[in-house]
Design a protein around this motif. Structure first.
Motif, PDB file in Angstrom:
ATOM      1  N   GLU A 195       0.952  17.635  42.959  1.00  0.00           N
ATOM      2  CA  GLU A 195       1.604  17.594  44.263  1.00  0.00           C
ATOM      3  C   GLU A 195       1.292  16.279  44.975  1.00  0.00           C
ATOM      4  O   GLU A 195       2.184  15.640  45.551  1.00  0.00           O
ATOM      5  N   THR A 240      12.708  24.506  41.977  1.00  0.00           N
ATOM      6  CA  THR A 240      11.867  24.394  40.787  1.00  0.00           C
ATOM      7  C   THR A 240      12.448  25.197  39.638  1.00  0.00           C
ATOM      8  O   THR A 240      12.423  24.761  38.485  1.00  0.00           O
ATOM      9  N   SER A 241      12.964  26.404  39.948  1.00  0.00           N
ATOM     10  CA  SER A 241      13.520  27.297  38.928  1.00  0.00           C
ATOM     11  C   SER A 241      15.040  27.317  39.011  1.00  0.00           C
ATOM     12  O   SER A 241      15.604  27.701  40.051  1.00  0.00           O
ATOM     13  N   GLY A 290       5.047  26.301  41.062  1.00  0.00           N
ATOM     14  CA  GLY A 290       5.313  25.187  41.962  1.00  0.00           C
ATOM     15  C   GLY A 290       4.256  24.099  41.842  1.00  0.00           C
ATOM     16  O   GLY A 290       3.116  24.365  41.429  1.00  0.00           O
ATOM     17  N   LEU A 291       4.623  22.876  42.172  1.00  0.00           N
ATOM     18  CA  LEU A 291       3.662  21.779  42.131  1.00  0.00           C
ATOM     19  C   LEU A 291       2.480  22.065  43.051  1.00  0.00           C
ATOM     20  O   LEU A 291       2.628  22.608  44.137  1.00  0.00           O
ATOM     21  N   HIS A 343       0.397  29.488  43.786  1.00  0.00           N
ATOM     22  CA  HIS A 343       1.351  28.457  43.365  1.00  0.00           C
ATOM     23  C   HIS A 343       2.785  28.982  43.293  1.00  0.00           C
ATOM     24  O   HIS A 343       3.571  28.578  42.439  1.00  0.00           O
ATOM     25  N   ALA A 363       7.609  30.373  36.231  1.00  0.00           N
ATOM     26  CA  ALA A 363       7.583  29.008  36.769  1.00  0.00           C
ATOM     27  C   ALA A 363       6.433  28.870  37.757  1.00  0.00           C
ATOM     28  O   ALA A 363       5.948  29.852  38.314  1.00  0.00           O
ATOM     29  N   PRO A 386       7.970  28.497  42.962  1.00  0.00           N
ATOM     30  CA  PRO A 386       9.349  28.743  42.549  1.00  0.00           C
ATOM     31  C   PRO A 386      10.084  29.809  43.360  1.00  0.00           C
ATOM     32  O   PRO A 386      11.209  30.161  43.022  1.00  0.00           O
ATOM     33  N   TRP A 423       7.143  24.185  47.310  1.00  0.00           N
ATOM     34  CA  TRP A 423       7.510  23.730  45.973  1.00  0.00           C
ATOM     35  C   TRP A 423       8.009  24.875  45.098  1.00  0.00           C
ATOM     36  O   TRP A 423       8.232  24.682  43.905  1.00  0.00           O
ATOM     37  N   GLN A 427      11.364  17.680  40.909  1.00  0.00           N
ATOM     38  CA  GLN A 427      11.681  19.038  40.474  1.00  0.00           C
ATOM     39  C   GLN A 427      12.773  19.036  39.410  1.00  0.00           C
ATOM     40  O   GLN A 427      13.658  19.893  39.418  1.00  0.00           O
ATOM     41  N   GLN A 456      14.400  27.347  49.062  1.00  0.00           N
ATOM     42  CA  GLN A 456      13.136  27.493  48.335  1.00  0.00           C
ATOM     43  C   GLN A 456      11.989  27.230  49.291  1.00  0.00           C
ATOM     44  O   GLN A 456      12.014  26.264  50.058  1.00  0.00           O
TER      45      GLN A 456
END
Length: 322
Positions: free
Chosen positions: A183, A246-247, A177-178, A88, A175, A272, A270, A240, A267
């Motif tokens: 998602e 994301t971050s 990610g989705l 992720h 962090a 981070p 998704w 996001q 990025q």
């Protein structure tokens, strides 16, 4: 038949989707890059019953059972995960693990090598064929998206990533990610992607990214990547927290690196994880020296990487006959 098989499958950057409009009958598509690290490394042998050990063992156990069932293999196996791409983080961990497991099983059981079929068999590549394409070929890959009858989105272009260029990865370990249901829901809730924006992204890939790779020109390559990241990032921003990243810490670090001479910032998937490109190892080390301490003080991981211009490494070991 081999006594054991080992597979090393490396991480990838997802640089952006091509067409989330779908007006021409195909949706998504994308451009991605294979990296030299991090990697998923595993070894598979025959056993009396299934046994899986190492990082991501629970996930890998389910993948092994799925591969055995879908490939019609009745024998049982021991799977040792030596190293796993962080989950992720936007680096393709799930697809590379799934394809590594299925490729190892095929090789051990003397079945034909077929990453494209395995992506569908292992329920990967619902929106992207990059994972399968990069597992097989490495380099920079463009996939043609999903049509009405697509099993795994096809690879429509591939280019070598220049040996001299480097990638700086910036990751926020706090962090995530989705993924999964979140998602899926995000894609369902996002607004339509207009045809004009899709057209701009496709033009940037065909007329800027691919020619720049062919002629090893970093500036136009990086400019195109940055523009694609802006367009796609704005589309995904509602999912996001209103940002392209994301971050927020990764976003700020990428901005500092771009201001200090890097190019092509963005990025992957998704997140981070964020990234930038530079034209040499020396340039990468200079940027790391200038910005690494601050990034680490903020709790970020920052590292230098090469592109990987080959697919996954699959090695078989045969028992010696006395």
């Amino acid at each position: 038949m081999p006594a054991s098989v080992s597979v090393a499958a490396s991480a990838r950057l997802h640089l952006g989707f091509l067409d989330m409009n779908g007006g021409l009958g195909r949706k998504f598509g994308g451009v991605g890059l294979a990296l030299d690290a991090p990697a998923t490394r595993l070894a598979l042998t025959h056993a009396d019953k299934n046994a899986v050990e190492g990082p991501e063992s629970a996930r890998a156990a389910a993948l092994l059972e799925r591969a055995q069932k879908r490939l019609g293999v009745t024998r049982r196996h021991r799977l040792a995960i030596e190293e796993a791409i962080p989950a992720h983080a936007g680096l393709g961990s799930g697809t590379q693990l799934a394809l590594a497991v299925s490729a190892a099983l095929r090789r051990l059981e003397d079945l034909p090598y077929d990453p494209t079929a395995d992506a569908a068999l292992m329920a990967r590549g619902a929106r992207s064929g990059l994972g399968a394409g990069l597992f097989q070929f490495g380099g920079v890959v463009v996939d043609g998206g999903r049509g009405a009858h697509t099993s795994t989105p096809p690879v429509v272009a591939r280019a070598e990533f220049p040996d001299a260029w480097r990638v700086l990865l910036i990751c926020d370990p706090d962090a995530v990610g989705l993924h999964g249901a979140d998602e899926h829901d995000a894609f369902a809730e996002l607004p339509p992607f207009d045809a004009a924006t899709s057209g701009e992204v496709c033009r940037l890939v065909l007329m800027q990214i691919l020619p720049a790779l062919a002629e090893a020109e970093l500036s136009p390559f990086g400019a195109a990547v940055t523009r694609i990241q802006e367009l796609v990032g704005d589309h995904f921003a509602p999912a996001q927290g209103g940002r392209r990243f994301t971050s927020a810490k990764v976003e700020a670090t990428v901005a500092r690196l771009l201001a200090d001479g890097a190019t092509g910032g963005g990025q992957t998937s998704w997140g981070p994880t964020g990234f930038v490109f530079v034209d040499s190892d020396a340039a990468a080390r200079r940027l790391l020296g200038r910005h690494g301490a601050q990034a680490r003080q903020e709790g970020l991981d920052i590292s230098i990487h090469r592109g990987l211009n080959r697919g996954a490494k699959i090695d078989a070991v045969y028992a010696q006959i006395a």
